[in-house]
Motif scaffolding. Structure first.
Motif: not given
Length: 267
Positions: A137, A142-144, A181, A183
């Motif tokens: 990660h 981005p996360r999504q 982050q 993801s």
């Protein structure tokens, strides 16, 4: 992972090692059962399944409350739930298996295996997005992906083909291998890597090389909707203003399966 709906609560506790003369734990299990039952009522949780494991031994399991309010089906240790982000472990194992077979390196750039992975890198000094950075990660993704699949009531997850088509519209949030982050998007991409290298669908690869090998008969890379109101727990919403929860339809994670699509039991 953003949880926009409640899929009951399941617990699996792992205890530290005990000597061969470990004390009788029945009183401890009874205390835990009473406490969980109180939490169920206080939080208005329909049902709970719980198991306690030491090393590879199942010491105790129990079900509290209901797996489906309408039918009155009891929650049990054999009740199936979405395990959401625990799905990522199966994806990581798949990647490491392929690494051990010499079919990839963790230092490989993602684009080596997925030529369509053309996300815009917004940081000129960034290093490459590698398989290792996706696993940890730290890819800067981005996360999504750019779909509102955690938004009800439809929870419309995209197929991987739809994710591929919108790749050029996405950009990184951070330089690669610099910051953590979390993801779901990154783990979904790793699922596509598994497919590309193995020549199998992600679901078939995991089933053949992990689930079948470990004899995990009640672990699946999908939501078994045919078992709803039987072994599969009904999902319920967050608490409404009236203090109630309402039943929700099963969701199917499609292109996000490698990050959040598995179901299993506490046992």
């Amino acid at each position: 992972m953003k949880k926009s709906l409640l899929l009951f609560v399941s617990f699996a506790f792992v205890l530290p090692s005990f000597s061969q003369e470990a004390p009788d734990l029945k009183d401890a299990f009874r205390l835990l059962e009473v406490w969980l039952d109180a939490q169920k009522d206080y939080e208005k949780i329909p049902g709970i399944s719980v198991a306690i494991v030491r090393d590879q031994d199942l010491l105790w399991s129990e079900g509290l409350g209901l797996a489906d309010i309408e039918s009155g089906n009891d929650a049990a240790p054999s009740t199936i739930y979405s395990i959401c982000s625990i799905s990522k472990l199966f994806t990581a194992i798949s990647i490491m298996q392929l690494r051990d077979e010499g079919k990839l390196s963790l230092e490989d750039e993602v684009i080596k295996h997925l030529p369509w992975f053309t996300i815009k890198q917004t940081y000129q000094g960034s290093g490459p997005i590698t398989l290792r950075s996706l696993l940890t990660h730290s890819s800067g993704l981005p996360r999504q992906s750019n779909f509102p699949y955690w938004t009800g009531p439809d929870f419309d997850f995209p197929e991987m083909e739809a994710i591929r088509k919108q790749m050029d519209s996405l950009e990184t949030l951070y330089p690669a291998s610099t910051y953590f982050q979390y993801s779901n998007f990154g783990l979904a991409i790793l699922g596509a890597v598994v497919e590309s290298i193995s020549g199998m669908s992600y679901e078939d690869y995991v089933s053949k090389n992990i689930l079948d090998v470990l004899d995990l008969k009640d672990t699946r890379p999908f939501m078994p909707a045919d078992l709803l109101k039987a072994q599969l727990a009904t999902g319920y919403s967050a608490i409404t203003r009236s203090g109630t929860r309402y039943a929700m339809d099963p969701f199917f994670t499609k292109g996000i399966t490698a990050a959040a699509g598995f179901t299993s039991t506490v046992e």
